[in-house]
Motif scaffolding. Structure first.
Motif, PDB file in Angstrom:
ATOM      1  N   THR A 159      15.696  -8.288  -9.755  1.00 27.49           N
ATOM      2  CA  THR A 159      16.117  -7.437  -8.929  1.00 27.49           C
ATOM      3  C   THR A 159      15.819  -7.437  -7.978  1.00 27.49           C
ATOM      4  OG1 THR A 159      17.978  -6.960 -10.749  1.00 27.49           O
ATOM      5  CG2 THR A 159      17.889  -5.863  -8.427  1.00 27.49           C
ATOM      6  N   LEU A 160      14.760  -7.352  -7.453  1.00 29.63           N
ATOM      7  CA  LEU A 160      13.710  -6.056  -6.544  1.00 29.63           C
ATOM      8  C   LEU A 160      13.024  -7.703  -6.097  1.00 29.63           C
ATOM      9  CD1 LEU A 160      10.835  -3.432  -8.171  1.00 29.63           C
ATOM     10  CD2 LEU A 160      12.284  -3.127  -6.327  1.00 29.63           C
ATOM     11  N   THR A 161      13.318  -9.014  -6.399  1.00 33.68           N
ATOM     12  CA  THR A 161      13.111 -10.463  -6.019  1.00 33.68           C
ATOM     13  C   THR A 161      13.792 -10.764  -4.641  1.00 33.68           C
ATOM     14  OG1 THR A 161      11.184 -11.186  -7.722  1.00 33.68           O
ATOM     15  CG2 THR A 161      12.121 -13.031  -5.878  1.00 33.68           C
ATOM     16  N   ARG A 162      15.121 -10.234  -5.764  1.00 29.56           N
ATOM     17  CA  ARG A 162      16.964 -10.648  -4.759  1.00 29.56           C
ATOM     18  C   ARG A 162      17.068  -9.860  -3.690  1.00 29.56           C
ATOM     19  NH1 ARG A 162      18.267 -11.655 -10.309  1.00 29.56           N
ATOM     20  NH2 ARG A 162      19.694  -9.983 -10.626  1.00 29.56           N
ATOM     21  N   GLN A 163      16.976  -8.651  -4.034  1.00 30.73           N
ATOM     22  CA  GLN A 163      16.872  -7.387  -3.448  1.00 30.73           C
ATOM     23  C   GLN A 163      16.110  -6.654  -2.304  1.00 30.73           C
ATOM     24  OE1 GLN A 163      20.358  -7.102  -3.014  1.00 30.73           O
ATOM     25  NE2 GLN A 163      19.505  -5.428  -0.618  1.00 30.73           N
ATOM     26  N   PRO A 164      16.158  -7.270  -1.602  1.00 29.03           N
ATOM     27  CA  PRO A 164      14.472  -6.313  -0.543  1.00 29.03           C
ATOM     28  C   PRO A 164      14.607  -4.515  -0.562  1.00 29.03           C
ATOM     29  CG  PRO A 164      15.150  -8.243   0.958  1.00 29.03           C
ATOM     30  CD  PRO A 164      16.156  -7.936  -0.616  1.00 29.03           C
ATOM     31  N   LEU A 165      13.575  -3.848  -0.767  1.00 29.33           N
ATOM     32  CA  LEU A 165      13.770  -2.589  -0.857  1.00 29.33           C
ATOM     33  C   LEU A 165      13.590  -1.990   0.836  1.00 29.33           C
ATOM     34  CD1 LEU A 165      11.042  -0.899  -3.049  1.00 29.33           C
ATOM     35  CD2 LEU A 165      13.743  -1.536  -3.269  1.00 29.33           C
ATOM     36  N   PRO A 166      14.349  -1.300   0.876  1.00 27.40           N
ATOM     37  CA  PRO A 166      15.128  -0.704   2.650  1.00 27.40           C
ATOM     38  C   PRO A 166      13.779   0.022   3.019  1.00 27.40           C
ATOM     39  CG  PRO A 166      16.503   1.203   1.249  1.00 27.40           C
ATOM     40  CD  PRO A 166      15.861  -0.142   0.159  1.00 27.40           C
ATOM     41  N   ALA A 167      12.593  -0.846   3.038  1.00 27.69           N
ATOM     42  CA  ALA A 167      11.070   0.373   3.109  1.00 27.69           C
ATOM     43  C   ALA A 167      10.345  -0.906   4.631  1.00 27.69           C
ATOM     44  CB  ALA A 167      10.596   0.625   1.981  1.00 27.69           C
ATOM     45  N   ASP A 168       9.727  -0.431   5.617  1.00 32.45           N
ATOM     46  CA  ASP A 168       8.702  -0.437   6.115  1.00 32.45           C
ATOM     47  C   ASP A 168       7.511  -1.119   4.873  1.00 32.45           C
ATOM     48  OD1 ASP A 168      10.141  -1.245   7.310  1.00 32.45           O
ATOM     49  OD2 ASP A 168       9.608   0.362   9.031  1.00 32.45           O
ATOM     50  N   ASN A 169       6.987   0.309   3.997  1.00 32.59           N
ATOM     51  CA  ASN A 169       6.071   0.425   3.567  1.00 32.59           C
ATOM     52  C   ASN A 169       5.886   0.570   2.218  1.00 32.59           C
ATOM     53  OD1 ASN A 169       3.483  -0.469   6.397  1.00 32.59           O
ATOM     54  ND2 ASN A 169       4.963   1.528   6.884  1.00 32.59           N
ATOM     55  N   ILE A 170       5.564  -0.436   1.404  1.00 33.88           N
ATOM     56  CA  ILE A 170       5.472   0.115  -0.082  1.00 33.88           C
ATOM     57  C   ILE A 170       4.876   0.172  -0.859  1.00 33.88           C
ATOM     58  CG2 ILE A 170       6.160  -1.292  -2.296  1.00 33.88           C
ATOM     59  CD1 ILE A 170       8.570  -2.697  -0.551  1.00 33.88           C
ATOM     60  N   LEU A 171       4.536   1.172  -1.165  1.00 35.38           N
ATOM     61  CA  LEU A 171       2.750   1.555  -2.039  1.00 35.38           C
ATOM     62  C   LEU A 171       3.549   1.075  -4.004  1.00 35.38           C
ATOM     63  CD1 LEU A 171       0.161   3.170  -2.067  1.00 35.38           C
ATOM     64  CD2 LEU A 171       1.384   5.428  -2.688  1.00 35.38           C
ATOM     65  N   ILE A 172       2.086   0.524  -4.705  1.00 36.30           N
ATOM     66  CA  ILE A 172       2.208  -0.158  -5.347  1.00 36.30           C
ATOM     67  C   ILE A 172       1.039   0.495  -6.530  1.00 36.30           C
ATOM     68  CG2 ILE A 172       2.321  -2.453  -7.446  1.00 36.30           C
ATOM     69  CD1 ILE A 172       3.583  -3.573  -5.434  1.00 36.30           C
ATOM     70  N   ILE A 173       1.617   1.529  -7.451  1.00 39.31           N
ATOM     71  CA  ILE A 173       0.479   2.182  -8.122  1.00 39.31           C
ATOM     72  C   ILE A 173       1.158   1.238  -9.729  1.00 39.31           C
ATOM     73  CG2 ILE A 173       0.403   3.836  -6.822  1.00 39.31           C
ATOM     74  CD1 ILE A 173       2.518   5.323  -8.593  1.00 39.31           C
ATOM     75  N   GLU A 174       0.028   1.838 -10.783  1.00 35.84           N
ATOM     76  CA  GLU A 174      -0.092   0.762 -11.353  1.00 35.84           C
ATOM     77  C   GLU A 174       1.317   1.866 -13.546  1.00 35.84           C
ATOM     78  OE1 GLU A 174      -2.913  -1.499 -15.042  1.00 35.84           O
ATOM     79  OE2 GLU A 174      -3.885  -0.284 -13.858  1.00 35.84           O
ATOM     80  N   ASN A 175       0.701   3.003 -13.359  1.00 37.26           N
ATOM     81  CA  ASN A 175       1.206   3.887 -14.160  1.00 37.26           C
ATOM     82  C   ASN A 175       2.354   4.767 -13.394  1.00 37.26           C
ATOM     83  OD1 ASN A 175      -0.207   6.526 -12.909  1.00 37.26           O
ATOM     84  ND2 ASN A 175      -2.356   5.879 -13.479  1.00 37.26           N
ATOM     85  N   ARG A 176       2.722   5.333 -14.161  1.00 31.06           N
ATOM     86  CA  ARG A 176       4.503   6.210 -13.963  1.00 31.06           C
ATOM     87  C   ARG A 176       3.962   7.593 -12.888  1.00 31.06           C
ATOM     88  NH1 ARG A 176       9.542   5.433 -16.663  1.00 31.06           N
ATOM     89  NH2 ARG A 176       8.909   2.863 -18.510  1.00 31.06           N
ATOM     90  N   GLN A 177       2.015   7.919 -13.647  1.00 31.25           N
ATOM     91  CA  GLN A 177       2.199   9.221 -12.995  1.00 31.25           C
ATOM     92  C   GLN A 177       1.623   8.812 -11.685  1.00 31.25           C
ATOM     93  OE1 GLN A 177       2.905  11.809 -14.492  1.00 31.25           O
ATOM     94  NE2 GLN A 177       3.595  10.467 -15.913  1.00 31.25           N
TER      95      GLN A 177
END
Length: 268
Positions: free
Chosen positions: A250-268
């Motif tokens: 879904t994320l591949t097909r639907q871009p998120l409405p944001a200019d900057n995306i922070l990716i972290i490995e764990n839920r916290q």
């Protein structure tokens, strides 16, 4: 006297049952071939009658051989022959066991084999009623049939006519429009269902690449990710939701409405 474990003549009834079980019942390839007629009956098992010297050397075993086979519960299966022994005279000896059919084999093996065969027959019957040609496919899935109940078999027979190419219409498997059958049932018995449909539809399921593509269903989502909007504007674009869980497709097909995306490995 030769020990019972090393004696190479005079197969007793319990030993014959053990040989038949190992060669014809526990060996699922041979069992399938017997069920489908690839290995035809009759089946002949030699009882290894003794040579004169062997008989003379172990009279107790010779007597046990004759006595025990006289009490075999299916006397028509035992083949006897007259043998003339020097010093012992003429003896009627059991020389072979001849099994004429699958039913005869099952009865020879005892109550556990009879009970299991009856269960197979019970769960096969509703599906075979749809199409007798499904029997070989069912026979190739005996291990699966052992886990099925009579109720499961009835559901399977109700399900198969409802499934056709494109039924899923791009939805997930759990979204199939089925009547009287829970879609979880399809997931539970998917390999057997796929094999039966392949037989009914001339290998169309295999040609399509599997049951889901043939039904037109989307594969189950994988690689779930948590998405948390970090600014009010982004959260507004996401319906005001503070936290979402989306699959990677879904994320591949639907871009998120944001200019900057922070990716972290764990839920916290």
């Amino acid at each position: 006297m030769t020990g019972a474990m090393t004696r190479d003549w005079g197969v007793l009834p319990d030993q014959a049952r053990g040989l038949l079980r190992r060669r014809e019942w526990d060996n699922r390839r041979h069992l399938l071939q017997r069920l489908t007629g690839e290995r035809p009956f009759p089946l002949r098992l030699s009882l290894k009658p003794p040579a004169p010297a062997q008989a003379l050397a172990d009279m107790a075993h010779l007597q046990a051989l004759v006595e025990q086979w006289r009490h075999w519960p299916h006397p028509q299966q035992v083949r006897w022959d007259t043998r003339q022994f020097r010093h012992l005279g003429s003896w009627q000896l059991p020389v072979a066991l001849k099994i004429e059919s699958m039913q005869d084999l099952i009865e020879c093996l005892g109550n556990d084999a009879v009970a299991l065969a009856n269960h197979w027959q019970q769960v096969m019957a509703p599906v075979q009623a749809l199409a007798p040609a499904l029997f070989p496919t069912l026979a190739r899935h005996l291990d699966t049939l052992e886990r099925m109940s009579a109720g499961d078999a009835e559901l399977l027979a109700r399900l198969l006519p409802q499934l056709y190419a494109g039924l899923g219409s791009g939805h997930y498997l759990r979204g199939l429009p089925l009547s009287g059958v829970d879609t979880k049932f399809v997931e539970t018995w998917q390999p057997l269902i796929s094999a039966l449909l392949d037989t009914l539809h001339d290998s169309a399921i295999t040609a399509a690449g599997g049951l889901l593509p043939w039904l037109g269903c989307r594969p189950a989502p994988k690689s779930w990710l948590l998405v948390r909007p970090l600014c009010p504007a982004t959260q507004d674009h996401l319906g005001g939701l503070p936290l979402l869980q989306l699959d990677a497709d879904t994320l591949t097909r639907q871009p998120l409405p944001a200019d900057n995306i922070l990716i972290i490995e764990n839920r916290q």
